[in-house]
Design a protein around this motif. Structure first.
Motif, PDB file in Angstrom:
ATOM      1  N   LYS A  30     -27.288  31.419 -17.804  1.00  0.00           N
ATOM      2  CA  LYS A  30     -26.424  31.599 -16.627  1.00  0.00           C
ATOM      3  C   LYS A  30     -26.834  30.586 -15.539  1.00  0.00           C
ATOM      4  O   LYS A  30     -25.979  29.929 -14.938  1.00  0.00           O
ATOM      5  CB  LYS A  30     -26.600  33.047 -16.128  1.00  0.00           C
ATOM      6  N   LEU A  31     -28.156  30.468 -15.322  1.00  0.00           N
ATOM      7  CA  LEU A  31     -28.629  29.529 -14.301  1.00  0.00           C
ATOM      8  C   LEU A  31     -28.166  28.106 -14.641  1.00  0.00           C
ATOM      9  O   LEU A  31     -27.782  27.334 -13.762  1.00  0.00           O
ATOM     10  CB  LEU A  31     -30.169  29.576 -14.213  1.00  0.00           C
ATOM     11  N   MET A  32     -28.175  27.782 -15.936  1.00  0.00           N
ATOM     12  CA  MET A  32     -27.827  26.419 -16.338  1.00  0.00           C
ATOM     13  C   MET A  32     -26.333  26.137 -16.173  1.00  0.00           C
ATOM     14  O   MET A  32     -25.897  25.003 -16.326  1.00  0.00           O
ATOM     15  CB  MET A  32     -28.266  26.146 -17.788  1.00  0.00           C
TER      16      MET A  32
ATOM     17  N   GLY B  44     -35.822  16.264  -3.214  1.00  0.00           N
ATOM     18  CA  GLY B  44     -34.428  16.674  -3.382  1.00  0.00           C
ATOM     19  C   GLY B  44     -34.147  17.683  -4.474  1.00  0.00           C
ATOM     20  O   GLY B  44     -32.974  17.931  -4.805  1.00  0.00           O
ATOM     21  N   ALA B  45     -35.196  18.296  -5.038  1.00  0.00           N
ATOM     22  CA  ALA B  45     -34.939  19.321  -6.070  1.00  0.00           C
ATOM     23  C   ALA B  45     -34.071  20.426  -5.482  1.00  0.00           C
ATOM     24  O   ALA B  45     -34.224  20.785  -4.308  1.00  0.00           O
ATOM     25  CB  ALA B  45     -36.261  19.891  -6.564  1.00  0.00           C
ATOM     26  N   SER B  46     -33.149  20.963  -6.300  1.00  0.00           N
ATOM     27  CA  SER B  46     -32.273  22.001  -5.748  1.00  0.00           C
ATOM     28  C   SER B  46     -32.663  23.396  -6.225  1.00  0.00           C
ATOM     29  O   SER B  46     -32.180  24.394  -5.696  1.00  0.00           O
ATOM     30  CB  SER B  46     -30.810  21.705  -6.080  1.00  0.00           C
ATOM     31  N   ALA B  47     -33.517  23.512  -7.197  1.00  0.00           N
ATOM     32  CA  ALA B  47     -34.034  24.814  -7.635  1.00  0.00           C
ATOM     33  C   ALA B  47     -35.325  24.573  -8.402  1.00  0.00           C
ATOM     34  O   ALA B  47     -35.567  23.476  -8.915  1.00  0.00           O
ATOM     35  CB  ALA B  47     -33.015  25.540  -8.509  1.00  0.00           C
ATOM     36  N   ILE B  48     -36.138  25.615  -8.458  1.00  0.00           N
ATOM     37  CA  ILE B  48     -37.449  25.500  -9.124  1.00  0.00           C
ATOM     38  C   ILE B  48     -37.606  26.650 -10.116  1.00  0.00           C
ATOM     39  O   ILE B  48     -37.217  27.786  -9.817  1.00  0.00           O
ATOM     40  CB  ILE B  48     -38.615  25.633  -8.102  1.00  0.00           C
ATOM     41  N   ILE B  49     -38.190  26.347 -11.271  1.00  0.00           N
ATOM     42  CA  ILE B  49     -38.643  27.415 -12.174  1.00  0.00           C
ATOM     43  C   ILE B  49     -40.155  27.271 -12.280  1.00  0.00           C
ATOM     44  O   ILE B  49     -40.675  26.158 -12.417  1.00  0.00           O
ATOM     45  CB  ILE B  49     -38.003  27.282 -13.576  1.00  0.00           C
ATOM     46  N   GLY B  50     -40.852  28.386 -12.216  1.00  0.00           N
ATOM     47  CA  GLY B  50     -42.315  28.343 -12.360  1.00  0.00           C
ATOM     48  C   GLY B  50     -42.836  29.693 -12.807  1.00  0.00           C
ATOM     49  O   GLY B  50     -42.076  30.662 -12.939  1.00  0.00           O
ATOM     50  N   GLU B  51     -44.162  29.748 -13.015  1.00  0.00           N
ATOM     51  CA  GLU B  51     -44.752  30.999 -13.500  1.00  0.00           C
ATOM     52  C   GLU B  51     -45.437  31.790 -12.390  1.00  0.00           C
ATOM     53  O   GLU B  51     -45.715  32.970 -12.543  1.00  0.00           O
ATOM     54  CB  GLU B  51     -45.775  30.687 -14.604  1.00  0.00           C
ATOM     55  N   LYS B  52     -45.743  31.108 -11.274  1.00  0.00           N
ATOM     56  CA  LYS B  52     -46.518  31.764 -10.212  1.00  0.00           C
ATOM     57  C   LYS B  52     -45.618  32.595  -9.304  1.00  0.00           C
ATOM     58  O   LYS B  52     -44.420  32.338  -9.194  1.00  0.00           O
ATOM     59  CB  LYS B  52     -47.238  30.700  -9.361  1.00  0.00           C
ATOM     60  N   GLU B  53     -46.217  33.578  -8.607  1.00  0.00           N
ATOM     61  CA  GLU B  53     -45.498  34.387  -7.616  1.00  0.00           C
ATOM     62  C   GLU B  53     -45.394  33.556  -6.333  1.00  0.00           C
ATOM     63  O   GLU B  53     -46.398  33.307  -5.671  1.00  0.00           O
ATOM     64  CB  GLU B  53     -46.321  35.670  -7.384  1.00  0.00           C
ATOM     65  N   LEU B  54     -44.193  33.089  -5.979  1.00  0.00           N
ATOM     66  CA  LEU B  54     -44.015  32.280  -4.767  1.00  0.00           C
ATOM     67  C   LEU B  54     -42.782  32.779  -4.025  1.00  0.00           C
ATOM     68  O   LEU B  54     -41.737  32.968  -4.639  1.00  0.00           O
ATOM     69  CB  LEU B  54     -43.806  30.801  -5.121  1.00  0.00           C
TER      70      LEU B  54
ATOM     71  N   TYR C  10     -37.200  30.570  -9.390  1.00  0.00           N
ATOM     72  CA  TYR C  10     -37.032  31.525 -10.492  1.00  0.00           C
ATOM     73  C   TYR C  10     -38.345  31.628 -11.250  1.00  0.00           C
ATOM     74  O   TYR C  10     -38.907  30.613 -11.679  1.00  0.00           O
ATOM     75  CB  TYR C  10     -35.916  31.070 -11.442  1.00  0.00           C
ATOM     76  N   ARG C  11     -38.777  32.869 -11.438  1.00  0.00           N
ATOM     77  CA  ARG C  11     -40.073  33.072 -12.095  1.00  0.00           C
ATOM     78  C   ARG C  11     -39.878  33.366 -13.574  1.00  0.00           C
ATOM     79  O   ARG C  11     -38.972  34.106 -13.975  1.00  0.00           O
ATOM     80  CB  ARG C  11     -40.779  34.247 -11.432  1.00  0.00           C
ATOM     81  N   THR C  12     -40.722  32.762 -14.382  1.00  0.00           N
ATOM     82  CA  THR C  12     -40.673  32.981 -15.828  1.00  0.00           C
ATOM     83  C   THR C  12     -42.087  33.286 -16.323  1.00  0.00           C
ATOM     84  O   THR C  12     -43.070  32.992 -15.628  1.00  0.00           O
ATOM     85  CB  THR C  12     -40.139  31.721 -16.557  1.00  0.00           C
ATOM     86  N   THR C  13     -42.178  33.840 -17.515  1.00  0.00           N
ATOM     87  CA  THR C  13     -43.521  34.066 -18.076  1.00  0.00           C
ATOM     88  C   THR C  13     -43.981  32.836 -18.857  1.00  0.00           C
ATOM     89  O   THR C  13     -45.132  32.731 -19.249  1.00  0.00           O
ATOM     90  CB  THR C  13     -43.502  35.264 -19.040  1.00  0.00           C
ATOM     91  N   ASN C  14     -43.046  31.888 -19.108  1.00  0.00           N
ATOM     92  CA  ASN C  14     -43.409  30.735 -19.928  1.00  0.00           C
ATOM     93  C   ASN C  14     -42.589  29.511 -19.512  1.00  0.00           C
ATOM     94  O   ASN C  14     -41.450  29.322 -19.966  1.00  0.00           O
ATOM     95  CB  ASN C  14     -43.174  31.074 -21.415  1.00  0.00           C
TER      96      ASN C  14
END
Ligand SMILES: CC(=O)N[C@H]1[C@@H](OP(=O)(O)OP(=O)(O)OC[C@H]2O[C@@H](n3ccc(=O)[nH]c3=O)[C@H](O)[C@@H]2O)O[C@H](CO)[C@@H](O)[C@@H]1O[C@H](C)C(=O)N[C@@H](C)C(=O)N[C@H](CCC(=O)O)C(=O)O
Ligand SMILES: Nc1ncnc2c1ncn2[C@@H]1O[C@H](COP(=O)(O)OP(=O)(O)OP(=O)(O)O)[C@@H](O)[C@H]1O
Length: 480
Positions: free
Chosen positions: A16-18, A59-69, A77-81
């Motif tokens: 969906k995000l994509m 200029g990034a418009s969104a971030i995916i990562g594993e840490k709580e931010l 968007y937080r992911t486990t991997n």
């Protein structure tokens, strides 16, 4: 794959995000362009989450990562991997390009490159176009691209597949690639396992874990996908038993009666094999020297047969196979010793390669090689002991140091060499090491230079040569 939007705590699927129109995806902040999605990866040397602010600034418009931010001014968007998210996002961004061609993935410690070249050759001879992705180079739509990695990162990989118009894609799948989820967005029609032996124990904690990572390829098969397993190494049998429970279609090649493709006889002197293909006995000739290359050729033969190519056509294609750069690449000279350049860099690969060199019946075998710096150190002693089993003279020299201190490498060489005696000489300068062997060998001796294959030297040596092949050419012309 589910992601958690950090502020709202709402779940959203990656698919969906994509659907958002990102201008691109990056996992390296230095590459960010406006409108990119940045995926932060906790890497093996540095934590990519440290570069989130730099990515936003660029200029990034969104971030995916594993840490709580929670304190970012763009969606996080937080992911486990993160690595898995990168692979799936890349697949989605390029519209899942692997769904169109027949995808063949090859894993194993040794033989991936050779087998993939053989498969491509067999297919192309049948008029079936085939892309190749692997260690030596990538070939897409007959165009060659430099390869920096055996299995490219997910972005480059999905892009290469997207650009390919070929009917089949054959690719090498390294254990690093599997462990780092580089191929996780893909499903394969055929997965092949060549063999497994000691390697990469700098990266994987032990050989069992290394094997488990390699077997992950077979969880990426399509529901009707096929597993082709070489059972000639012990681990092939282990994998066969493991996969028998999975319900996948299995095809094995090896030297046992219960293999689907059995090597009944190999007459090395006459370069001839007798094989059993299901129930039929068939004559077969491997196009490259050595038993290891018989196994590689039989692996490629198995793929050809699974793709419904007649065995006569496969045999015919083998006759015109030009070989693989730096894989038992032989240079024969009338007035100088013959030379073989080979990429062997594991104890098992060296054993096959040195045995093959001995089968050429040289008067004396000179083996010139080194140890790759900052890579699995546990295999160095075994490599030297294999060399000393077959070689008359050993010249230890420099391979790539990869930032391992030169003095440390020399110290280790000296320590290991002390067990061999005066059959061994250490000549750190690779071009001088080759020259020493070249000048001391007689015409019916053989020089075997291993470790680098076709790769360019990463260090400067005395002679202005770029590779082992280049050094031989240089010496040949300076002798004339
Ligand atoms: C050790 C290893 O495998 N590293 C791979 C790994 O990178 P890494 O986890 O080490 O990355 P890192 O340097 O710690 O950085 C962490 C993250 O921060 C990011 N970063 C870093 C700096 C910065 O300023 N900004 C930024 O965003 C990095 O882009 C990265 O996403 O993930 C990267 C993305 O997939 C790979 O490109 C990279 O491969 C390196 C370059 C490599 O070549 N590895 C070799 C060992 C390898 O993979 N070899 C196998 C074949 C082995 C064989 O069979 O011989 C291969 O498939 O080629
Ligand atoms: N089936 C095999 N079994 C054992 N050793 C092999 C086999 N095939 C090749 N080798 C040895 O391994 C070397 C590398 O072969 P190849 O490039 O085909 O393997 P690879 O799996 O692609 O290795 P890499 O991933 O490091 O490139 C060869 O030069 C040879 O010495």
């Amino acid at each position: 794959m589910q992601l958690e939007e950090s502020l709202s705590k709402k779940l959203i699927s990656l698919e969906k995000l994509m659907e958002d129109e990102f201008s691109g995806i990056q996992f390296d902040s230095r590459e960010i362009k406006p409108g990119n999605l940045f995926i932060a990866i906790e890497g093996t040397s540095i934590d990519g989450h440290k570069f989130i602010f730099q990515a936003i600034e660029q200029g990034a418009s969104a971030i995916i990562g594993e840490k709580e931010l929670t304190d970012l001014n763009i969606p996080y968007y937080r992911t486990t991997n993160s690595r898995l998210a990168l692979a799936k996002a890349a697949s989605s961004f390029y519209k899942h390009p692997w769904k169109r061609p027949i995808m063949i993935g090859i894993t194993g410690t040794n033989g991936k490159t050779t087998t993939s070249y053989l498969i491509r050759h067999i297919l192309e001879k049948q008029g079936i176009s085939c892309s190749l992705i692997g260690t030596v180079k990538h070939i897409i739509n007959d165009r060659e691209f430099i390869s920096n990695q055996t299995t490219p990162d997910p972005l480059l990989l999905q892009q290469l597949i997207m650009e390919s118009n070929d009917e089949v894609i054959v690719m090498e799948v390294s254990s690093h690639g599997l462990h780092q989820e580089r191929v996780s967005g893909i499903q394969f029609d055929i997965g092949m396992f060549t063999n497994l032996s000691q390697d990469h124990l700098d990266y994987h904690p032990d050989i069992e874990t290394y094997f488990d990572v390699k077997s992950k390829l077979f969880t990426l098969l399509k529901p009707r996908g096929e597993a082709i397993i070489g059972t000639y190494s012990r681990w092939g049998e282990v994998l066969k038993h493991k996969l028998q429970q999975s319900g996948y279609s299995l095809f094995t090649f090896g030297h046992k009666e219960n293999d689907d493709l059995e090597l009944i006889e190999w007459n090395q002197a006459e370069d001839h094999c007798l094989i059993r293909d299901r129930r039929e006995k068939v004559d077969f000739s491997s196009p490259m020297p050595g038993l290891h290359n018989v196994w590689n050729a039989l692996g490629a033969y198995s793929v050809g047969r699974r793709l419904h190519i007649n065995y006569k056509d496969i045999n015919k294609a083998m006759l015109t196979f030009p070989g693989v750069p730096g894989r038992f690449e032989t240079y024969k000279f009338d007035q100088s010793p013959n030379v073989v350049v080979d990429y062997a860099h594991t104890p098992d690969g060296l054993d096959y390669c040195l045995k093959t060199a001995k089968q050429q019946h040289p008067s004396r075998l000179f083996h010139i090689f080194g140890f790759r710096g900052n890579r699995d150190r546990t295999k160095r002693e075994a490599m030297l002991s294999v060399s000393s089993k077959y070689s008359d003279f050993i010249i230890l020299t420099m391979d790539d140091l990869n930032n391992e201190p030169y003095e440390e490498m020399i110290k280790e060489m000296k320590m290991l060499a002390s067990r061999i005696g005066d059959r061994l000489k250490i000549i750190p300068d690779r071009t001088l090491a080759i020259e020493y062997a070249w000048r001391n060998a007689r015409n019916n001796d053989l020089l075997l230079i291993t470790g680098k294959g076709p790769e360019e030297y990463k260090h400067e040596f005395t002679y202005p040569c770029k590779s082992d092949k280049d050094t031989i050419n240089y010496l040949l012309h300076s002798t004339e």
